[in-house]
Scaffold this motif. Structure first.
Motif, mmCIF file in Angstrom:
data_model
loop_
_atom_site.group_PDB
_atom_site.id
_atom_site.type_symbol
_atom_site.label_atom_id
_atom_site.label_comp_id
_atom_site.label_asym_id
_atom_site.label_seq_id
_atom_site.Cartn_x
_atom_site.Cartn_y
_atom_site.Cartn_z
ATOM 1 N N GLY A 11 26.869 42.603 53.221
ATOM 2 C CA GLY A 11 28.156 41.919 53.404
ATOM 3 C C GLY A 11 28.337 40.776 52.439
ATOM 4 O O GLY A 11 27.393 40.181 51.956
ATOM 5 N N ALA A 12 29.591 40.449 52.176
ATOM 6 C CA ALA A 12 29.901 39.331 51.299
ATOM 7 C C ALA A 12 29.804 38.030 52.088
ATOM 8 O O ALA A 12 30.124 37.975 53.264
ATOM 9 C CB ALA A 12 31.298 39.491 50.724
ATOM 10 N N VAL A 13 29.345 37.014 51.420
ATOM 11 C CA VAL A 13 29.241 35.696 52.027
ATOM 12 C C VAL A 13 30.520 34.937 51.715
ATOM 13 O O VAL A 13 30.971 34.935 50.567
ATOM 14 C CB VAL A 13 28.013 34.932 51.464
ATOM 15 N N PRO A 14 31.147 34.311 52.723
ATOM 16 C CA PRO A 14 32.383 33.561 52.452
ATOM 17 C C PRO A 14 32.154 32.508 51.373
ATOM 18 O O PRO A 14 31.164 31.779 51.394
ATOM 19 C CB PRO A 14 32.703 32.899 53.787
ATOM 20 N N GLY A 15 33.071 32.448 50.419
ATOM 21 C CA GLY A 15 32.966 31.478 49.334
ATOM 22 C C GLY A 15 32.262 32.025 48.108
ATOM 23 O O GLY A 15 32.269 31.377 47.070
ATOM 24 N N ASP A 16 31.629 33.193 48.204
ATOM 25 C CA ASP A 16 30.977 33.783 47.032
ATOM 26 C C ASP A 16 32.026 34.266 46.048
ATOM 27 O O ASP A 16 33.061 34.797 46.423
ATOM 28 C CB ASP A 16 30.102 34.975 47.425
ATOM 29 N N ARG A 17 31.705 34.083 44.788
ATOM 30 C CA ARG A 17 32.576 34.626 43.763
ATOM 31 C C ARG A 17 32.141 36.062 43.477
ATOM 32 O O ARG A 17 30.964 36.389 43.604
ATOM 33 C CB ARG A 17 32.476 33.780 42.499
ATOM 34 N N PRO A 18 33.051 36.933 43.079
ATOM 35 C CA PRO A 18 32.695 38.337 42.852
ATOM 36 C C PRO A 18 31.652 38.530 41.755
ATOM 37 O O PRO A 18 30.914 39.487 41.778
ATOM 38 C CB PRO A 18 34.019 39.001 42.451
ATOM 39 N N GLU A 19 31.560 37.605 40.777
ATOM 40 C CA GLU A 19 30.611 37.803 39.689
ATOM 41 C C GLU A 19 29.193 37.367 40.055
ATOM 42 O O GLU A 19 28.275 37.511 39.262
ATOM 43 C CB GLU A 19 31.067 37.074 38.415
ATOM 44 N N THR A 20 28.997 36.823 41.262
ATOM 45 C CA THR A 20 27.668 36.406 41.684
ATOM 46 C C THR A 20 26.824 37.639 41.976
ATOM 47 O O THR A 20 27.205 38.493 42.742
ATOM 48 C CB THR A 20 27.744 35.522 42.945
ATOM 49 N N SER A 21 25.639 37.694 41.323
ATOM 50 C CA SER A 21 24.781 38.847 41.534
ATOM 51 C C SER A 21 23.583 38.538 42.415
ATOM 52 O O SER A 21 22.933 39.442 42.908
ATOM 53 C CB SER A 21 24.296 39.382 40.184
ATOM 54 N N LEU A 22 23.263 37.243 42.610
ATOM 55 C CA LEU A 22 22.086 36.874 43.365
ATOM 56 C C LEU A 22 22.322 35.537 44.046
ATOM 57 O O LEU A 22 22.925 34.636 43.478
ATOM 58 C CB LEU A 22 20.893 36.767 42.405
ATOM 59 N N GLN A 23 21.842 35.439 45.269
ATOM 60 C CA GLN A 23 21.935 34.182 46.002
ATOM 61 C C GLN A 23 20.535 33.795 46.460
ATOM 62 O O GLN A 23 19.849 34.588 47.095
ATOM 63 C CB GLN A 23 22.853 34.349 47.212
ATOM 64 N N LEU A 24 20.097 32.593 46.113
ATOM 65 C CA LEU A 24 18.778 32.100 46.494
ATOM 66 C C LEU A 24 18.937 30.889 47.401
ATOM 67 O O LEU A 24 19.828 30.075 47.193
ATOM 68 C CB LEU A 24 17.975 31.668 45.261
ATOM 69 N N GLU A 25 18.058 30.779 48.391
ATOM 70 C CA GLU A 25 18.003 29.573 49.197
ATOM 71 C C GLU A 25 16.598 29.021 49.096
ATOM 72 O O GLU A 25 15.632 29.657 49.516
ATOM 73 C CB GLU A 25 18.371 29.870 50.648
ATOM 74 N N ILE A 26 16.492 27.839 48.492
ATOM 75 C CA ILE A 26 15.198 27.211 48.263
ATOM 76 C C ILE A 26 15.279 25.783 48.789
ATOM 77 O O ILE A 26 16.173 25.037 48.407
ATOM 78 C CB ILE A 26 14.841 27.202 46.765
ATOM 79 N N VAL A 27 14.344 25.421 49.627
ATOM 80 C CA VAL A 27 14.262 24.091 50.250
ATOM 81 C C VAL A 27 15.621 23.583 50.715
ATOM 82 O O VAL A 27 15.987 22.442 50.489
ATOM 83 C CB VAL A 27 13.557 23.050 49.326
ATOM 84 N N GLY A 28 16.368 24.461 51.353
ATOM 85 C CA GLY A 28 17.656 24.082 51.922
ATOM 86 C C GLY A 28 18.805 24.030 50.938
ATOM 87 O O GLY A 28 19.904 23.612 51.288
ATOM 88 N N VAL A 29 18.586 24.444 49.710
ATOM 89 C CA VAL A 29 19.637 24.448 48.692
ATOM 90 C C VAL A 29 19.998 25.891 48.377
ATOM 91 O O VAL A 29 19.125 26.717 48.119
ATOM 92 C CB VAL A 29 19.162 23.731 47.405
ATOM 93 N N ARG A 30 21.294 26.200 48.409
ATOM 94 C CA ARG A 30 21.749 27.556 48.100
ATOM 95 C C ARG A 30 22.184 27.613 46.642
ATOM 96 O O ARG A 30 22.980 26.792 46.191
ATOM 97 C CB ARG A 30 22.908 27.945 49.007
ATOM 98 N N ILE A 31 21.618 28.564 45.911
ATOM 99 C CA ILE A 31 21.932 28.745 44.487
ATOM 100 C C ILE A 31 22.607 30.095 44.323
ATOM 101 O O ILE A 31 22.052 31.123 44.702
ATOM 102 C CB ILE A 31 20.649 28.711 43.625
ATOM 103 N N LEU A 32 23.802 30.085 43.751
ATOM 104 C CA LEU A 32 24.508 31.324 43.438
ATOM 105 C C LEU A 32 24.283 31.615 41.958
ATOM 106 O O LEU A 32 24.681 30.839 41.092
ATOM 107 C CB LEU A 32 26.005 31.178 43.737
ATOM 108 N N VAL A 33 23.619 32.715 41.681
ATOM 109 C CA VAL A 33 23.249 33.055 40.309
ATOM 110 C C VAL A 33 24.226 34.099 39.784
ATOM 111 O O VAL A 33 24.282 35.211 40.305
ATOM 112 C CB VAL A 33 21.797 33.600 40.257
#
Length: 140
Positions: free
Chosen positions: A97-119
């Motif tokens: 499923g898509a995460v609300p707020g994700d942009r369509p060009e995002t290919s990877l989402q990482l969560e590290i030490v409470g920080v979400r990184i959209l790659v």
């Protein structure tokens, strides 16, 4: 590791009946064979913070070039490695499923030490590695 020490004893004499030089060699000689789980443990030690390959090699009585070869074999998948947190790998969860707020060009989402990184697609992997390392450093 007393069994890893090589001792050389020579005997020379001018007495009658002396047959020649006698050498006694104790300890391992020739090639040693290391079980794969021992090689893997040594390789894992080299990935820990503040540890050098030369230190690990010296501690285990292995040459540093041999340990580098085992590290290369591990990277290439030729040496089976156990899972260990020392490698610093980040678990990736793939969701459909898509995460609300994700942009369509995002290919990877990482969560590290409470920080979400959209790659985004095509992001430089080396730069991502630096970002992850910086996040881990600040959390320590």
């Amino acid at each position: 590791m007393d069994s890893d020490i090589q001792t050389y004893v020579s005997s020379h004499s001018d007495d009658p009946g002396y047959a020649g030089r006698i050498d006694i060699v104790t300890g391992p000689t020739g090639r040693r064979r290391w079980p794969e789980h021992v090689k893997a443990a040594m390789v894992l030690e080299t990935f820990r913070d503040g540890v050098t390959v030369a230190d690990v090699a010296r501690r285990h009585g292995v040459s540093a070039p041999q340990l580098h070869a085992w590290r290369r074999a591990a990277r290439e998948g030729l040496l089976p490695m156990p899972e260990d947190d020392a490698l610093g790998l980040v678990p990736i969860v793939v969701s459909g499923g898509a995460v609300p707020g994700d942009r369509p060009e995002t290919s990877l989402q990482l969560e590290i030490v409470g920080v979400r990184i959209l790659v985004p697609t095509g992001f430089d992997a080396a730069h991502l590695g630096r970002v992850v390392a910086a996040l881990r450093e600040t959390s320590s």
